[in-house]
Scaffold this motif. Structure first.
Motif, PDB file in Angstrom:
ATOM      1  N   LEU A 106      25.642  95.591  31.771  1.00  0.00           N
ATOM      2  CA  LEU A 106      24.896  96.846  31.658  1.00  0.00           C
ATOM      3  C   LEU A 106      25.829  97.993  31.300  1.00  0.00           C
ATOM      4  O   LEU A 106      25.547  98.776  30.397  1.00  0.00           O
ATOM      5  N   ARG A 107      26.950  98.088  31.996  1.00  0.00           N
ATOM      6  CA  ARG A 107      27.918  99.151  31.684  1.00  0.00           C
ATOM      7  C   ARG A 107      28.446  99.011  30.266  1.00  0.00           C
ATOM      8  O   ARG A 107      28.611 100.001  29.551  1.00  0.00           O
ATOM      9  N   GLU A 108      28.737  97.785  29.863  1.00  0.00           N
ATOM     10  CA  GLU A 108      29.248  97.528  28.521  1.00  0.00           C
ATOM     11  C   GLU A 108      28.236  97.997  27.469  1.00  0.00           C
ATOM     12  O   GLU A 108      28.596  98.669  26.502  1.00  0.00           O
ATOM     13  N   PHE A 109      26.992  97.660  27.669  1.00  0.00           N
ATOM     14  CA  PHE A 109      25.967  98.060  26.716  1.00  0.00           C
ATOM     15  C   PHE A 109      25.719  99.564  26.743  1.00  0.00           C
ATOM     16  O   PHE A 109      25.524 100.193  25.715  1.00  0.00           O
ATOM     17  N   ALA A 110      25.712 100.154  27.930  1.00  0.00           N
ATOM     18  CA  ALA A 110      25.327 101.561  28.097  1.00  0.00           C
ATOM     19  C   ALA A 110      26.428 102.543  27.718  1.00  0.00           C
ATOM     20  O   ALA A 110      26.162 103.739  27.609  1.00  0.00           O
ATOM     21  N   GLU A 111      27.636 102.053  27.504  1.00  0.00           N
ATOM     22  CA  GLU A 111      28.741 102.953  27.183  1.00  0.00           C
ATOM     23  C   GLU A 111      28.391 103.814  25.971  1.00  0.00           C
ATOM     24  O   GLU A 111      28.065 103.316  24.903  1.00  0.00           O
ATOM     25  N   GLY A 112      28.401 105.113  26.174  1.00  0.00           N
ATOM     26  CA  GLY A 112      28.114 106.052  25.105  1.00  0.00           C
ATOM     27  C   GLY A 112      26.636 106.308  24.863  1.00  0.00           C
ATOM     28  O   GLY A 112      26.279 107.140  24.034  1.00  0.00           O
ATOM     29  N   ALA A 113      25.772 105.620  25.581  1.00  0.00           N
ATOM     30  CA  ALA A 113      24.330 105.822  25.386  1.00  0.00           C
ATOM     31  C   ALA A 113      23.868 107.086  26.104  1.00  0.00           C
ATOM     32  O   ALA A 113      24.421 107.463  27.131  1.00  0.00           O
ATOM     33  N   LYS A 114      22.865 107.732  25.544  1.00  0.00           N
ATOM     34  CA  LYS A 114      22.300 108.927  26.175  1.00  0.00           C
ATOM     35  C   LYS A 114      21.384 108.556  27.335  1.00  0.00           C
ATOM     36  O   LYS A 114      21.346 109.239  28.345  1.00  0.00           O
TER      37      LYS A 114
END
Length: 164
Positions: A106-114
Motif C-alpha cells: 500500500l505504501r509503495e503504491f500510494a507514494e506520491g498519490a494525492k
C-alpha cells in the motif's frame, strides 16, 4: 441480515469502476499463504487442526454471529487472539505477515498519490494500524512473498486494474 463475506470488496470495486478509478489488488497470493502455512505446521498441529475442523464443520457461524464479528472489532480481535493462542503459526502467516505485506505494498503504491482509498478485511485493520508508524523492510516482504521452496530476490508485483 444479509451479511455476505467480501461484499465490501465487491462494492468498492464497482464504485471504483463507476468513478473510472484505478484498482490495485495488493494482497499476497493465496497459494503462497497456503504453502507457508503447510510448511510451518508440525504434524501434530496439522492433525489437531484437521480434527478440530471435522468436529466443528457443522458449526458454522449464523448470519447474526457473523454480523456481530464484522461490526464489533473487539469480538473479531478476541476470536483472532484465541486462534493465535491455539495456533500461533496460523495467526502469524494468515494475519500478521499479510498485515505487513499489504502495508508495504500500500505504501509503495500510494507514494506520491494525492488520495488513496484502501479496502482491507476487518481482521487486518488493527495490525495495519499498529504497524503504520513502523518501517516494513523490503527484505521482510520478499521473505513473506515466497514459499520456503521458492525464494527469489524480486518483489512481487501489485495487480493493477484500470477501470477507465
Amino acid at each position: 441480515m444479509g451479511v455476505q463475506l467480501g461484499a465490501e470488496f465487491r462494492g468498492a470495486f464497482e464504485e471504483s469502476c463507476a468513478q473510472k478509478s484505478l484498482v490495485v489488488l495488493f494482497d499476497r497470493k493465496f497459494s503462497i499463504t497456503a504453502q507457508r502455512l503447510k510448511d510451518g505446521l508440525t504434524r501434530w498441529e496439522k492433525l489437531r487442526l484437521f480434527m478440530e475442523l471435522m468436529v466443528n464443520i457443522f458449526r458454522l457461524p449464523s448470519e447474526e454471529e457473523l454480523a456481530v464479528l464484522l461490526r464489533d472489532g473487539d469480538a473479531l480481535n478476541d476470536m483472532l487472539n484465541k486462534v493465535g493462542e491455539r495456533y500461533p503459526h496460523i495467526k502469524e502467516v494468515v494475519i500478521d505477515e499479510r498485515d505487513r505485506y499489504m502495508l508495504y505494498k500500500l505504501r509503495e503504491f500510494a507514494e506520491g498519490a494525492k488520495c488513496v482509498v484502501a479496502i482491507v478485511g476487518a481482521g487486518h485493520i488493527p495490525g495495519m494500524m499498529r504497524l503504520w508508524s513502523e518501517d516494513v523492510a523490503p527484505d521482510e516482504v520478499i521473505g513473506m512473498s515466497q514459499s520456503s521452496e521458492h525464494r527469489s530476490k524480486t518483489l512481487p508485483i501489485c495487480y493493477v486494474l484500470n477501470a477507465r
